[in-house]
Design a protein around this motif. Structure first.
Motif, PDB file in Angstrom:
ATOM      1  N   PHE A   1       0.690  -1.114  -0.055  1.00 49.32           N
ATOM      2  CA  PHE A   1      -0.050   0.091  -0.182  1.00 49.32           C
ATOM      3  C   PHE A   1       0.793   1.107  -0.050  1.00 49.32           C
ATOM      4  N   GLY A   2       0.472   2.166  -0.715  1.00 44.81           N
ATOM      5  CA  GLY A   2       0.956   3.352  -0.751  1.00 44.81           C
ATOM      6  C   GLY A   2       0.375   4.482   0.425  1.00 44.81           C
ATOM      7  N   GLY A   3       0.863   5.809   0.352  1.00 42.54           N
ATOM      8  CA  GLY A   3       0.158   6.503   1.622  1.00 42.54           C
ATOM      9  C   GLY A   3       1.174   6.575   2.525  1.00 42.54           C
ATOM     10  N   ASP A   4       0.942   7.462   3.636  1.00 44.29           N
ATOM     11  CA  ASP A   4       1.793   7.778   4.820  1.00 44.29           C
ATOM     12  C   ASP A   4       1.793   6.393   5.574  1.00 44.29           C
ATOM     13  N   ASN A   5       2.633   6.155   6.444  1.00 40.76           N
ATOM     14  CA  ASN A   5       3.026   5.420   7.712  1.00 40.76           C
ATOM     15  C   ASN A   5       2.640   3.774   7.190  1.00 40.76           C
ATOM     16  N   GLN A   6       2.758   3.526   6.043  1.00 41.73           N
ATOM     17  CA  GLN A   6       2.589   2.196   5.422  1.00 41.73           C
ATOM     18  C   GLN A   6       4.042   1.349   5.429  1.00 41.73           C
ATOM     19  N   THR A   7       3.777  -0.005   5.796  1.00 43.43           N
ATOM     20  CA  THR A   7       4.733  -0.858   5.659  1.00 43.43           C
ATOM     21  C   THR A   7       4.540  -1.932   4.904  1.00 43.43           C
ATOM     22  N   PHE A   8       5.750  -2.629   4.243  1.00 43.91           N
ATOM     23  CA  PHE A   8       5.332  -3.831   3.384  1.00 43.91           C
ATOM     24  C   PHE A   8       4.761  -4.783   4.415  1.00 43.91           C
ATOM     25  N   GLY A   9       3.687  -5.431   3.915  1.00 44.88           N
ATOM     26  CA  GLY A   9       2.865  -6.711   4.531  1.00 44.88           C
ATOM     27  C   GLY A   9       1.667  -6.085   4.752  1.00 44.88           C
ATOM     28  N   THR A  10       1.451  -4.849   4.886  1.00 45.03           N
ATOM     29  CA  THR A  10      -0.059  -4.234   5.496  1.00 45.03           C
ATOM     30  C   THR A  10      -1.063  -5.027   4.269  1.00 45.03           C
ATOM     31  N   ARG A  11      -2.034  -5.484   5.217  1.00 40.71           N
ATOM     32  CA  ARG A  11      -3.117  -6.066   4.226  1.00 40.71           C
ATOM     33  C   ARG A  11      -4.645  -5.399   4.488  1.00 40.71           C
ATOM     34  N   PHE A  12      -4.543  -5.008   5.739  1.00 41.49           N
ATOM     35  CA  PHE A  12      -5.835  -4.204   6.210  1.00 41.49           C
ATOM     36  C   PHE A  12      -5.603  -2.747   6.606  1.00 41.49           C
ATOM     37  N   GLY A  13      -6.432  -2.117   6.233  1.00 39.09           N
ATOM     38  CA  GLY A  13      -6.379  -0.624   6.765  1.00 39.09           C
ATOM     39  C   GLY A  13      -5.541   0.289   5.829  1.00 39.09           C
ATOM     40  N   GLY A  14      -5.007  -0.451   4.526  1.00 39.65           N
ATOM     41  CA  GLY A  14      -4.280   0.402   3.752  1.00 39.65           C
ATOM     42  C   GLY A  14      -4.931   1.465   3.004  1.00 39.65           C
ATOM     43  N   ASP A  15      -4.423   2.159   2.225  1.00 39.16           N
ATOM     44  CA  ASP A  15      -5.158   3.274   1.476  1.00 39.16           C
ATOM     45  C   ASP A  15      -5.367   2.835  -0.066  1.00 39.16           C
ATOM     46  N   TRP A  16      -6.546   2.559  -0.403  1.00 38.15           N
ATOM     47  CA  TRP A  16      -7.081   1.902  -1.739  1.00 38.15           C
ATOM     48  C   TRP A  16      -7.046   3.174  -2.549  1.00 38.15           C
ATOM     49  N   ALA A  17      -6.892   4.396  -2.278  1.00 36.95           N
ATOM     50  CA  ALA A  17      -7.155   5.555  -3.390  1.00 36.95           C
ATOM     51  C   ALA A  17      -6.080   5.795  -3.772  1.00 36.95           C
ATOM     52  N   VAL A  18      -4.849   5.228  -3.541  1.00 33.50           N
ATOM     53  CA  VAL A  18      -3.536   6.000  -3.939  1.00 33.50           C
ATOM     54  C   VAL A  18      -2.703   4.800  -4.517  1.00 33.50           C
ATOM     55  N   PRO A  19      -1.818   4.894  -5.401  1.00 35.59           N
ATOM     56  CA  PRO A  19      -1.054   3.807  -6.045  1.00 35.59           C
ATOM     57  C   PRO A  19      -0.281   3.190  -5.035  1.00 35.59           C
ATOM     58  N   MET A  20       0.081   1.642  -5.265  1.00 39.68           N
ATOM     59  CA  MET A  20       0.990   1.173  -4.311  1.00 39.68           C
ATOM     60  C   MET A  20       2.295   1.621  -4.451  1.00 39.68           C
ATOM     61  N   ARG A  21       2.908   1.402  -3.349  1.00 42.75           N
ATOM     62  CA  ARG A  21       4.415   2.182  -3.438  1.00 42.75           C
ATOM     63  C   ARG A  21       5.436   0.662  -3.235  1.00 42.75           C
ATOM     64  N   MET A  22       6.651   0.856  -3.912  1.00 49.92           N
ATOM     65  CA  MET A  22       7.827  -0.031  -3.719  1.00 49.92           C
ATOM     66  C   MET A  22       8.483   0.018  -2.762  1.00 49.92           C
ATOM     67  N   PHE A  23       8.706  -1.305  -2.041  1.00 49.25           N
ATOM     68  CA  PHE A  23       9.772  -1.426  -0.826  1.00 49.25           C
ATOM     69  C   PHE A  23      10.797  -2.377  -1.187  1.00 49.25           C
ATOM     70  N   ASP A  24      11.792  -1.323  -1.518  1.00 49.26           N
ATOM     71  CA  ASP A  24      12.971  -2.237  -2.116  1.00 49.26           C
ATOM     72  C   ASP A  24      13.397  -3.329  -1.383  1.00 49.26           C
ATOM     73  N   GLU A  25      13.379  -3.395   0.031  1.00 52.31           N
ATOM     74  CA  GLU A  25      13.859  -4.185   0.842  1.00 52.31           C
ATOM     75  C   GLU A  25      13.081  -5.789   0.625  1.00 52.31           C
ATOM     76  N   ALA A  26      12.079  -5.725   0.055  1.00 59.67           N
ATOM     77  CA  ALA A  26      11.114  -6.869  -0.439  1.00 59.67           C
ATOM     78  C   ALA A  26      10.981  -7.330  -1.754  1.00 59.67           C
ATOM     79  N   HIS A  27      12.099  -6.270  -2.882  1.00 58.59           N
ATOM     80  CA  HIS A  27      12.054  -6.676  -3.825  1.00 58.59           C
ATOM     81  C   HIS A  27      13.322  -7.444  -4.549  1.00 58.59           C
ATOM     82  N   ASP A  28      12.917  -8.304  -5.358  1.00 62.17           N
ATOM     83  CA  ASP A  28      14.287  -9.084  -5.985  1.00 62.17           C
ATOM     84  C   ASP A  28      14.944  -8.119  -6.888  1.00 62.17           C
ATOM     85  N   GLU A  29      16.362  -8.192  -6.510  1.00 60.19           N
ATOM     86  CA  GLU A  29      17.178  -7.192  -7.089  1.00 60.19           C
ATOM     87  C   GLU A  29      17.934  -8.069  -8.226  1.00 60.19           C
ATOM     88  N   SER A  30      17.489  -9.172  -8.382  1.00 55.70           N
ATOM     89  CA  SER A  30      18.361 -10.097  -9.545  1.00 55.70           C
ATOM     90  C   SER A  30      18.230  -9.541 -10.752  1.00 55.70           C
TER      91      SER A  30
END
Length: 561
Positions: free
Chosen positions: A265-294
């Protein structure tokens, strides 16, 4: 599409159940009266009223580009022409479903009859029926059947804003660039939940978990390039053995799946893995720590280097798909099917592909002009017996209400729950049973179609029960003069006073209904049958109800030519 084939198919189901308006010259003349001086210039003659042929042409065009045209809208397009109307629509600001949601929230404080789980349905009906940006909303509906997100995933309807925000996203990009549309869909949290790349993490060998491949597969198969390589005219490219050439394989799916890791989820104060309570009206954001860098090897020899940021990988993948030669014919054909005809010729698809490929590539306005103003689309009715399409049951019902001026008796909320509509037609916006939409673009309903190499996608949901269901909905609206609403909400009425006035003259009434609903294609035998039935009463309101009910249930209306 040959109307007799479709009429035969509809009848078998029922048995099983039991250009611009003309104008005068615009020159002025002056005369010199005796004794000198100048007489006032002669004013130009008033523009001529549109001819019946011009009104029929405008009605046919608007049947494809709106959710149902009022008589005033038909007259306006007949006078100004289709190209100018398109320009006006392209400049019309977008109607916002999320703004309607906010209005509904305000109403909820004083009306506990509103169902929070139905907000997205209320928002759609209340936004689209009165909307000025009909073309944008109509194209968004077509896109919603390609980039499918569905309320069948329980969290989407219950989050209130998720589905309205997604439809707004499609509307926002309907007149933009296809690349931006594809990227926005990819980053939509509604799509992320629906096709499970929301919170999609990179591989973890310790737990034997790997990236989810769902979105990676569908973004290729359904949203951009399709299963097999295509020529510009939509025909399949063949290998040396005469076999279709796949566009991708399982290795490609795995590589793309690695691209779509790290999104939440995008928006303020979001962390990777949030499923409930996220902001559905804004685009998702990238969390590089969970992204495959290969390193990632994509289509047509494209390689994304190792160590890039997640967004760099995502943009590289979007570019890789967007620039694939399949996109023009694959997406173009489906938009032609949704807006114009089920069986466009290879030449028609080729011209639309050319429009898509022209610089700047992917311009949606140019693409829509090419689809809607193509010579095949504007050719005279009957000039090609392969031309036409079956109207979707849902669109038949929506058009009825918009063309007859449905509006709340009081208040600003339509309050249409839509559950009855979904049950009886088999459809409602953003309620497809799967990512493959309500029907396949390649569905062949019978041997008669197969023999002529025709497809008829909408027939996949045109069952005996649905034929009866649509008929019942039409009867409900026509004879009770109301839409399906929930208890306690403003009654929604149809505005048919002008048609009731015409009903004193049955021939004048049928002329008007034929132009407005079937754009001059009502068969003489159908007209005679409707006239005879309506003539049993002299009461204008009753005549109108009978004529409308029979016409809107006729094959002449069900089949759009």
């Amino acid at each position: 599409m040959c109307r007799p084939i479709i009429i035969a198919s509809l009848v078998s189901l029922l048995l099983a159940c039991g250009g611009g308006g003309g104008s005068g010259g615009n020159q002025t003349t002056t005369t010199t009266p005796p004794g000198g001086g100048s007489a006032p210039p002669t004013p130009p003659p008033a523009p001529a009223d549109p001819t019946t042929a011009e009104l029929n042409s405008a009605s046919r065009f608007l049947a494809r580009t709106t959710f149902g045209a009022t008589w005033e809208e038909i007259d306006a397009v007949a006078r100004q022409g289709e190209a100018l109307w398109l320009d006006t629509q392209f400049a019309t600001p977008a109607s916002k479903h999320l703004q309607t949601v906010a209005t509904i929230y305000d109403a909820l404080e004083s009306d506990d009859n509103l169902d929070p789980d139905g907000f997205w349905r209320y928002a759609w009906w209340s936004t689209v029926l009165p909307a000025d940006d009909q073309l944008r909303q109509r194209v968004a509906y077509a896109l919603s059947q390609i980039f499918v997100v569905s309320a069948q995933v329980e969290e989407l309807p219950t989050t209130v804003v998720a589905l309205p925000a997604y439809y707004d996203l499609l509307a926002e990009h309907a007149f933009g660039n296809f690349r931006d549309l594809l990227r926005a869909v990819t980053l939509s949290p509604a799509m992320g939940l629906y096709l499970s790349h929301l919170n999609n993490a990179k591989a973890n060998p310790a737990t034997n978990t790997f990236p989810d491949e769902n979105y990676a597969r569908e973004v290729m198969q359904l949203f951009s390039i399709g299963l097999f390589e295509l020529n510009a005219d939509g025909s399949q490219r063949l290998d040396n053995n005469g076999q279709p050439i796949p566009t991708y394989d399982n290795d490609d799916i795995r590589e793309f799946a690695e691209v779509f890791t790290g999104l939440s989820f995008g928006g303020d104060n979001q962390t990777f893995g949030t499923r409930f309570g996220g902001d559905w009206a804004v685009p998702m954001r990238m969390f590089d720590e969970a992204h495959d860098e290969s390193e990632k090897n994509l289509l047509n020899g494209t390689t994304l280097p190792a160590g890039q940021s997640g967004i760099e990988d995502l943009d590289g993948a979007i570019d890789n798909l967007f620039n694939h030669p399949n996109v023009g014919p694959f997406i173009g054909r489906q938009l032609i099917q949704r807006l114009v005809t089920s069986n466009p010729s290879p030449a028609y698809i080729g011209r639309v592909t050319e429009a898509f490929n022209a610089a700047p590539r992917g311009d949606m306005r140019r693409l829509l002009r090419a689809i809607l103003l193509d010579p095949e689309a504007t050719a005279a009715v009957g000039s090609d017996d392969r031309f036409g399409k079956l109207r979707e049951p849902f669109l038949r019902y929506v058009a009825l209400n918009r063309q007859l001026g449905a509006a709340p008796e009081s208040g600003s909320i339509f309050g249409v729950d839509g559950g009855v509509v979904r049950f009886t037609t088999g459809q409602h916006v953003l309620e497809s049973p799967s990512v493959f939409n309500f029907y396949s673009p390649d569905f062949v309903p019978s041997q008669a179609f197969a023999a002529d190499a025709l497809v008829a996608p909408e027939f996949q949901i045109t069952t005996a029960n649905k034929v009866i269901g649509v008929s019942n909905l039409i009867a409900f609206s026509i004879f009770s003069n109301t839409l399906d609403t929930t208890n306690g909400l403003p009654e929604i009425l149809l505005n048919v006073e002008d048609l009731e006035t015409l009903a004193t003259d049955l021939d004048a009434l049928l002329d008007r209904l034929d132009t407005q609903f079937t754009y001059g294609t009502l068969r003489p035998e159908a007209r005679t049958a409707i006239r005879d039935a309506a003539a049993i009463t002299a009461e204008p309101a009753d005549r109108l109800q009978i004529a409308l009910y029979l016409l809107l249930n006729s094959p002449d209306y069900a089949v759009a030519l």
